[in-house]
Write an enzyme that holds these catalytic residues in place. Structure first.
Site, PDB file in Angstrom:
ATOM      1  N   ARG A  98       0.830  -1.211   0.000  1.00  0.00           N
ATOM      2  CA  ARG A  98       0.000   0.000   0.000  1.00  0.00           C
ATOM      3  C   ARG A  98       0.864   1.261   0.000  1.00  0.00           C
ATOM      4  O   ARG A  98       0.579   2.206  -0.736  1.00  0.00           O
ATOM      5  CB  ARG A  98      -0.920   0.001   1.220  1.00  0.00           C
ATOM      6  CG  ARG A  98      -1.911   1.151   1.275  1.00  0.00           C
ATOM      7  CD  ARG A  98      -2.951   1.046   0.170  1.00  0.00           C
ATOM      8  NE  ARG A  98      -2.611   1.812  -1.019  1.00  0.00           N
ATOM      9  CZ  ARG A  98      -3.239   1.685  -2.172  1.00  0.00           C
ATOM     10  NH1 ARG A  98      -4.205   0.797  -2.323  1.00  0.00           N
ATOM     11  NH2 ARG A  98      -2.889   2.421  -3.213  1.00  0.00           N
ATOM     12  N   LYS A 133       3.002  24.943  -3.973  1.00  0.00           N
ATOM     13  CA  LYS A 133       1.738  24.332  -3.550  1.00  0.00           C
ATOM     14  C   LYS A 133       1.894  22.812  -3.580  1.00  0.00           C
ATOM     15  O   LYS A 133       1.287  22.111  -4.391  1.00  0.00           O
ATOM     16  CB  LYS A 133       0.598  24.800  -4.453  1.00  0.00           C
ATOM     17  CG  LYS A 133       0.354  26.309  -4.365  1.00  0.00           C
ATOM     18  CD  LYS A 133      -0.682  26.766  -5.364  1.00  0.00           C
ATOM     19  CE  LYS A 133      -0.868  28.278  -5.299  1.00  0.00           C
ATOM     20  NZ  LYS A 133      -1.814  28.780  -6.314  1.00  0.00           N
ATOM     21  N   LYS A 165       5.737  39.282  -3.492  1.00  0.00           N
ATOM     22  CA  LYS A 165       4.370  38.981  -3.909  1.00  0.00           C
ATOM     23  C   LYS A 165       3.410  40.092  -3.519  1.00  0.00           C
ATOM     24  O   LYS A 165       3.819  41.143  -3.017  1.00  0.00           O
ATOM     25  CB  LYS A 165       3.943  37.635  -3.304  1.00  0.00           C
ATOM     26  CG  LYS A 165       4.733  36.449  -3.846  1.00  0.00           C
ATOM     27  CD  LYS A 165       4.425  35.161  -3.127  1.00  0.00           C
ATOM     28  CE  LYS A 165       3.008  34.692  -3.366  1.00  0.00           C
ATOM     29  NZ  LYS A 165       2.797  34.251  -4.761  1.00  0.00           N
ATOM     30  N   GLU A 195       6.539  39.491  -8.299  1.00  0.00           N
ATOM     31  CA  GLU A 195       5.206  39.238  -8.845  1.00  0.00           C
ATOM     32  C   GLU A 195       4.533  40.570  -9.161  1.00  0.00           C
ATOM     33  O   GLU A 195       4.527  41.485  -8.323  1.00  0.00           O
ATOM     34  CB  GLU A 195       4.375  38.465  -7.823  1.00  0.00           C
ATOM     35  CG  GLU A 195       2.946  38.186  -8.249  1.00  0.00           C
ATOM     36  CD  GLU A 195       2.173  37.475  -7.154  1.00  0.00           C
ATOM     37  OE1 GLU A 195       2.390  36.264  -6.979  1.00  0.00           O
ATOM     38  OE2 GLU A 195       1.391  38.143  -6.460  1.00  0.00           O
ATOM     39  N   ASP A 216       1.194  37.430 -12.554  1.00  0.00           N
ATOM     40  CA  ASP A 216       0.193  36.612 -11.875  1.00  0.00           C
ATOM     41  C   ASP A 216      -1.218  36.928 -12.350  1.00  0.00           C
ATOM     42  O   ASP A 216      -1.624  38.097 -12.399  1.00  0.00           O
ATOM     43  CB  ASP A 216       0.289  36.854 -10.360  1.00  0.00           C
ATOM     44  CG  ASP A 216      -0.513  35.834  -9.566  1.00  0.00           C
ATOM     45  OD1 ASP A 216      -0.468  34.643  -9.924  1.00  0.00           O
ATOM     46  OD2 ASP A 216      -1.170  36.238  -8.595  1.00  0.00           O
TER      47      ASP A 216
END
Length: 280
Positions: A98, A133, A165, A195, A216
């Site tokens: 598994r 992510k 960002k 960004e 973005d």
């Protein structure tokens, strides 16, 4: 010395599954120590990734376990094909199947989605890359699967590069400082990526000497405009909701890099099963 790829992740996964306490297999008694052959069998078409990790699963349970690849890492497999075979005791198969399947199905899914995106932008000059992510604790393996699928590495962690960002923009604006002021304190030798979401932010970034722009959530037409305005010395990376189906438009717009979060956070598991047979 650095550990082999996946060694720590495999240890954690086997401990989580209490592979050394398989109370069901103990009911087999001596039969559990008989030699057996297991096969990973494809139940669909996908790009294989993670065979070294699957092999490590069985070898951590039983050091003499042997894994033979039938479909090379990075190649497409067909429904019904054997991906790899495993030679070990029945006990090792039952304790590890598994965990090995979990790794192999997930990493093959990541590689398959990456390959589809890479194929989609073929001929445009754009490269496909990942984002941060990723599944907590599995980033190294998921980045590996992206590379197997034909993608390239991006920023690995917060320490790897400066990535300015939207929230950084907001904090600078609140303090009445400029991007250029903030970047003057950047450590020497650390890559800088900024960004941008507006023309004004693009102009600030270019004026500050930034050579890697992360565009973005922009449509391909705006990417094409920003590529022209930035010039060939500046890397334009497109990001934000891009999929394998929409990636080509960004490549044709001139984006040098296309980052797709779905490669790691939404890749479907590759369809696969594991069959075990005792050796006569």
């Amino acid at each position: 010395m650095a550990e082999p790829l996946g060694a720590e992740e495999v240890r954690r996964a086997l401990a989580e599954d209490h592979a050394d306490h398989d109370v069901t297999t103990r009911l087999l008694g001596a039969r559990a120590e008989r030699a057996a052959v297991g096969r990973f069998i494809a139940e669909g078409r996908f790009v294989v990734a993670g065979l070294p990790i699957a092999a490590r699963v069985f070898q951590q349970i039983e050091p003499l376990a042997r894994v033979e690849a039938a479909t090379p890492e990075g190649e497409w497999t067909q429904p019904g094909a054997t991906v790899a075979s495993v030679h070990a005791s029945a006990r090792a198969h039952l304790a590890g199947e598994r965990v090995a399947l979990n790794f192999l199905q997930h990493l093959s899914g990541v590689a398959t989605l990456t390959r589809r995106a890479v194929d989609a932008v073929a001929g445009t000059g754009a490269r496909i890359t990942h984002t941060r992510k990723t599944t907590p604790g599995l980033r190294t393996l998921e980045r590996y699967a992206v590379r197997v699928g034909g993608g390239v590495d991006n920023r690995v962690s917060l320490a790897d590069a400066i990535l300015w960002k939207d929230n950084h923009w907001a904090m600078v604006a609140a303090g009445e400082r400029s991007l250029a002021d903030a970047l003057r304190h950047a450590p020497a030798g650390v890559p800088v990526m900024v960004e941008v979401e507006t023309d004004a932010q693009l102009e600030q970034a270019l004026a500050a000497g930034v050579r890697h722009i992360l565009a973005d959530n922009q449509p391909p037409a705006r990417i094409a405009d920003w590529v022209r305005r930035a010039g060939p010395a500046v890397t334009i990376q497109a990001s934000g909701g891009i999929t394998a189906e929409t990636a080509r438009a960004y490549g044709e717009a001139g984006a040098a890099l296309i980052s797709i979060g779905a490669l790691t956070h939404s890749a479907p598991a590759a369809p696969m099963r594991y069959e075990i047979a005792l050796v006569a």
